[in-house]
Design a protein around this motif. Sequence first.
Motif, short mmCIF file in Angstrom:
data_model
loop_
_atom_site.label_atom_id
_atom_site.label_comp_id
_atom_site.label_asym_id
_atom_site.label_seq_id
_atom_site.Cartn_x
_atom_site.Cartn_y
_atom_site.Cartn_z
N PHE A 6 0.82 -1.21 0.00
CA PHE A 6 0.00 0.00 0.00
C PHE A 6 0.86 1.26 0.00
O PHE A 6 0.57 2.24 -0.68
N VAL A 7 1.96 1.22 0.79
CA VAL A 7 2.88 2.36 0.83
C VAL A 7 3.50 2.60 -0.54
O VAL A 7 3.58 3.74 -1.02
N VAL A 8 3.94 1.52 -1.18
CA VAL A 8 4.56 1.63 -2.51
C VAL A 8 3.56 2.17 -3.52
O VAL A 8 3.89 3.03 -4.36
N GLU A 9 2.34 1.67 -3.47
CA GLU A 9 1.31 2.12 -4.41
C GLU A 9 1.01 3.60 -4.25
O GLU A 9 0.92 4.35 -5.24
N ILE A 10 0.88 4.03 -2.98
CA ILE A 10 0.62 5.45 -2.71
C ILE A 10 1.76 6.31 -3.23
O ILE A 10 1.55 7.36 -3.86
N ASP A 11 2.99 5.87 -3.00
CA ASP A 11 4.15 6.64 -3.46
C ASP A 11 4.23 6.71 -4.98
O ASP A 11 4.57 7.75 -5.55
N LEU A 12 3.92 5.60 -5.64
CA LEU A 12 3.94 5.60 -7.11
C LEU A 12 2.90 6.55 -7.69
O LEU A 12 3.16 7.28 -8.66
N ILE A 13 1.70 6.56 -7.09
CA ILE A 13 0.65 7.48 -7.54
C ILE A 13 1.09 8.93 -7.30
O ILE A 13 0.91 9.81 -8.16
N SER A 14 1.68 9.16 -6.14
CA SER A 14 2.16 10.51 -5.81
C SER A 14 3.24 10.97 -6.79
O SER A 14 3.23 12.12 -7.25
N ILE A 15 4.16 10.08 -7.10
CA ILE A 15 5.23 10.41 -8.05
C ILE A 15 4.66 10.74 -9.42
O ILE A 15 5.08 11.71 -10.08
N ALA A 16 3.69 9.95 -9.87
CA ALA A 16 3.07 10.19 -11.18
C ALA A 16 2.41 11.57 -11.23
O ALA A 16 2.56 12.33 -12.21
N ILE A 17 1.68 11.93 -10.16
CA ILE A 17 1.01 13.23 -10.12
C ILE A 17 2.03 14.36 -10.08
O ILE A 17 1.90 15.37 -10.81
N LEU A 18 3.04 14.21 -9.26
CA LEU A 18 4.06 15.25 -9.14
C LEU A 18 4.85 15.43 -10.44
O LEU A 18 5.22 16.56 -10.80
N LEU A 19 5.10 14.33 -11.15
CA LEU A 19 5.79 14.45 -12.45
C LEU A 19 4.94 15.19 -13.46
O LEU A 19 5.47 16.00 -14.26
N MET A 20 3.63 14.96 -13.45
CA MET A 20 2.74 15.70 -14.35
C MET A 20 2.77 17.19 -14.04
O MET A 20 2.77 18.03 -14.95
#
Length: 372
Positions: A6-20
């Motif tokens: 769950f931690v990894v998934e949240i971080d990946l989603i956060s990274i994707a949004i921040l990169l956009m």
Amino acid sequence: MEINPFVVEIDLISIAILLMVRYGITERASRLREVHVFRYLVDLSIAFCVLNSTGQFIPSTYIPVIKIINGLKIVTCICMGCSWFLTVFFITSTSTYHLRKWFIPILLPSLVVSVMAIIDVLSNLTEPPLDMRPHVWILLNILTIVYVVSASILCLTKARKCTNRIRRRSLYLLSGAMAFPLLLLVVQAKFYDMPITSPSFVIVTLFIHLTSLRRRITVDEITKLNNDNKLADYLEAITQKQNPAKRLFFVKIDIDKFKAMKKKYGGVAAAIALQKMASFLRQQCINRGSFIARYSTSSFAIVTECNDFSEIETLANRLIATSATSEELAQGPWPITFSIYWSEFGTPTTKTVDELIENCTRNCYKPSVDGE
């Protein structure tokens, strides 16, 4: 080694949004001070998410690697707090003088705690425990709270001093958003394993980004006139540097019965009416050097410097006379009529931009067709 997916998934989603967000910043916008610092904030947030997820995959026997990652996370958090405060400073300030004055007090605590974290990692690189020493975590939390509270207070102070209600509301909202992480810090302390740190960074970073974007949008989408942001900036600038030989007037033009007509004919017809009204005002004010804006649902503003009030009377009479024979206003979704109000800046009751706008309705040059 136990991985929390769950931690990894949240971080990946956060990274994707921040990169956009990161790559959505145009080159022209990145030249602005607030956007330049904000980009560092986004980069640091991405780095924190990467470090947070990477730590999930490191076996507990790799003590040096885990300690280095934890140390980098602390330094990253400290830099994020500093960038967070500086971003808000540039959004709310028009001068960098105070920043130069307080530059060392702002950066020195971050530098001290970062150096302490690095020394703590290097001095016990191969020895347990894996977590940082308690005093480092305490200093980190204190410093984070100081940066967050300072950013929130900065917004509140600017909002209270702001004489423009168009801008004041956004500053209050920004202040509330800055205080939001404090609540999450309390929740995180009680529920240590909840992965809410990365989402909180993303939420507030997005809010800052949207606030900054909205301030840079200066054209109304429907009428292609200046919008309320541009009007706020223009009024602040011209009231501070007014030509002493001239008088500054604010003319408000309201479309009569707009809400009722919109309800009757629909949103498309209302947009057409706004476009026709904007075109009409643009034609009547051409070559006059007047500033025209749409700043609310059915209201337009004309800001102009005149030698005498008779010039405002001339403008108002021309608008009234021309509108009576205008085919453009008559052939729209419904025959468009309007009311005219005015106010003058610098009188005993209009010493601020707020008073200039609010007192405008007290001086009605042309009432609505309903007599309201």
